[in-house]
Write a protein that holds these residues in place. Structure first.
Motif, PDB file in Angstrom:
ATOM      1  N   THR A 134      24.741 -34.715 -21.327  1.00 35.78           N
ATOM      2  CA  THR A 134      23.661 -35.466 -21.956  1.00 35.78           C
ATOM      3  C   THR A 134      23.428 -36.808 -21.268  1.00 35.78           C
ATOM      4  OG1 THR A 134      25.230 -36.369 -23.568  1.00 35.78           O
ATOM      5  CG2 THR A 134      24.037 -34.410 -24.199  1.00 35.78           C
ATOM      6  N   ASP A 139      16.338 -32.626 -19.751  1.00 33.02           N
ATOM      7  CA  ASP A 139      16.240 -31.445 -20.610  1.00 33.02           C
ATOM      8  C   ASP A 139      15.839 -30.191 -19.841  1.00 33.02           C
ATOM      9  OD1 ASP A 139      16.972 -32.911 -22.790  1.00 33.02           O
ATOM     10  OD2 ASP A 139      14.972 -33.021 -23.697  1.00 33.02           O
ATOM     11  N   LYS A 142      18.845 -28.516 -18.332  1.00 34.83           N
ATOM     12  CA  LYS A 142      20.062 -28.327 -19.127  1.00 34.83           C
ATOM     13  C   LYS A 142      20.507 -26.872 -19.187  1.00 34.83           C
ATOM     14  CE  LYS A 142      20.320 -32.340 -22.189  1.00 34.83           C
ATOM     15  NZ  LYS A 142      19.379 -33.265 -21.584  1.00 34.83           N
ATOM     16  N   ALA A 344      22.798 -25.852 -24.041  1.00 33.42           N
ATOM     17  CA  ALA A 344      21.516 -26.459 -23.708  1.00 33.42           C
ATOM     18  C   ALA A 344      20.755 -26.859 -24.968  1.00 33.42           C
ATOM     19  CB  ALA A 344      20.683 -25.498 -22.864  1.00 33.42           C
ATOM     20  N   THR A 347      22.458 -30.024 -26.689  1.00 32.49           N
ATOM     21  CA  THR A 347      22.269 -31.272 -25.951  1.00 32.49           C
ATOM     22  C   THR A 347      20.808 -31.723 -25.977  1.00 32.49           C
ATOM     23  OG1 THR A 347      22.154 -29.988 -23.884  1.00 32.49           O
ATOM     24  CG2 THR A 347      24.272 -30.987 -24.458  1.00 32.49           C
TER      25      THR A 347
END
Length: 416
Positions: A134, A139, A142, A344, A347
């Motif tokens: 993180t 994103d 991820k 994923a 986070t």
């Protein structure tokens, strides 16, 4: 931005971070699923299920507590120093020293103490490492980065196979091998920040500026995080059960020695893991990349949870060797894919919280609580059932919980 178009520094960081994370998983899974059961069997073969269950339960309690505390320390350190690598180095050294303490244990009391020290040391290392995803990964990357990180599970299967099938036939040799492996995998990640090459991200800048913590950042007040916690707990319970008792499952339920009289049950565990490795790696990487590309997470979680439930049901009620191979391979592939996508998803939910390492500590309870509850249930069931039936009952319960995880996943709304 995706991994292929990331800056060279970010790509380098991803590679070293993945190697370090894989190294940690490649160490603790072989120790808890192969080396520890064999040591317990040598100390007290008549009460091996009870003793192993008690040790795993106590170790799980220590892991739960130490991971949250280590996450809290890591957040404080990050806000003061802008990185978590000092704590990672301390955890690395402590974990390697704990292997020697484990090797010296020669009765059940000293073995329990050794496992407590191992869990404290491991979580001092692992809690800050988990938060790096993180800290530095956007994103849109991820899913694939989580896939790299979760390659540790199938790669740990490879280590188990190597330790079970090759010249590593003594406890000292096995512990020395995993200690060296851990050192080689983690040290390069600690070398990188000395060159000032850690790339900043939006999330990292937010944490450094110490944004105020909103109520929504607390897992107690986040419905999506609660449902994610529940679904992960159900799945991790099944993993703790199967990997924790696979040696005894093959030995007592499948009857591996009767099927292959010239082999040991250690070799049977090694064979299963070797066969499962390519499927676990492919499933984890494939789902991570596809999930990033199409921008959805939950459909993959539905499919993997259903596959896990099916595999466990097959193991419980059709314990023939060919079907055991298929079911174990299906389980390994499905849990690798689930862990990738779930990492994923979680986070993404906590990406903007300055408390993310601490929240990851709460999420890590889904890994540690099953290691407490599973052996505790085994201890309770052992008082009323034969050892073989205990394992069958735990497999059945695990299959049911994996099916219930599908409902919990359906309640998550903020991530598709």
């Amino acid at each position: 931005m995706n991994a292929n178009h990331a800056s060279p520094d970010l790509r380098r960081f991803i590679a070293l971070y993945a190697c370090a994370n894989i190294g940690v998983v490649m160490v603790f899974i072989p120790l808890l699923t192969l080396i520890l059961p064999i040591k317990v069997n040598a100390i007290d073969p008549d009460n091996k299920v009870v003793l192993l269950s008690a040790i795993l339960c106590i170790g799980g309690v220590m892991a739960s507590i130490s991971n949250i505390i280590s996450g809290w320390l890591s957040d404080r350190t990050f806000q003061r120093q802008g990185h978590r690598f000092g704590q990672i180095f301390m955890g690395l050294i402590a974990t390697i020293l704990s292997f020697y303490i484990f090797w010296c244990a020669n009765d059940w009391v000293s073995l329990i103490i050794a496992i407590i020290i191992f869990q404290l040391s491991l979580n001092l290392l692992y809690a800050p490492m988990a938060a790096l995803l993180t800290d530095y990964i956007p994103d849109q990357n991820k899913g694939r980065v989580a896939a790299y990180l979760n390659m540790g599970v199938p790669m740990a299967s490879f280590v188990v196979a190597v330790l079970a099938l090759t010249i590593f036939d003594t406890e000292a040799a096995r512990l020395s091998a995993i200690a060296l492996l851990l050192l080689l995998m983690v040290l390069p990640l600690l070398w990188l920040p000395r060159l000032g090459k850690i790339p900043p991200t939006v999330q990292n800048d937010q944490l450094i500026t110490a944004l105020p913590v909103s109520e929504d950042a607390d897992p107690v007040y986040m419905p999506d995080l609660r449902w994610a916690w529940i679904s992960r707990f159900f799945i991790q319970f099944s993993g703790a059960m199967l990997f924790g008792y696979i040696v005894y499952y093959l030995q007592d339920i499948v009857g591996y020695a009767a099927i292959f009289p010239d082999e040991t049950v250690d070799q049977g565990v090694g064979i299963l893991n070797i066969l499962a490795i390519p499927f676990g790696i492919t499933a984890g990487l494939g789902t991570g990349y596809i999930s990033d590309h199409i921008g959805v997470r939950r459909p993959f979680l539905y499919g993997t949870a259903a596959s896990i439930a099916l595999a466990l049901a097959m193991l419980a009620y059709i314990p023939s060797w060919p079907l055991v191979i298929f079911a174990f391979t299906l389980f390994s592939a499905a849990i690798a894919a689930f862990q990738t996508i779930d990492t994923a998803l979680v986070t993404q939910i906590i990406a903007h919280s300055p408390k993310r390492a601490r929240i990851m500590g709460y999420m890590n309870l889904t890994n540690t609580l099953p290691t407490i509850i599973t052996p505790a249930l085994a201890l309770i069931l052992s008082s009323n059932s034969l050892p073989n039936q205990v394992i069958i009952n735990l497999l059945t319960l695990s299959a049911s919980l994996a099916a219930f995880a599908i409902f919990a996943i359906s309640r998550i709304k903020s991530v598709k």
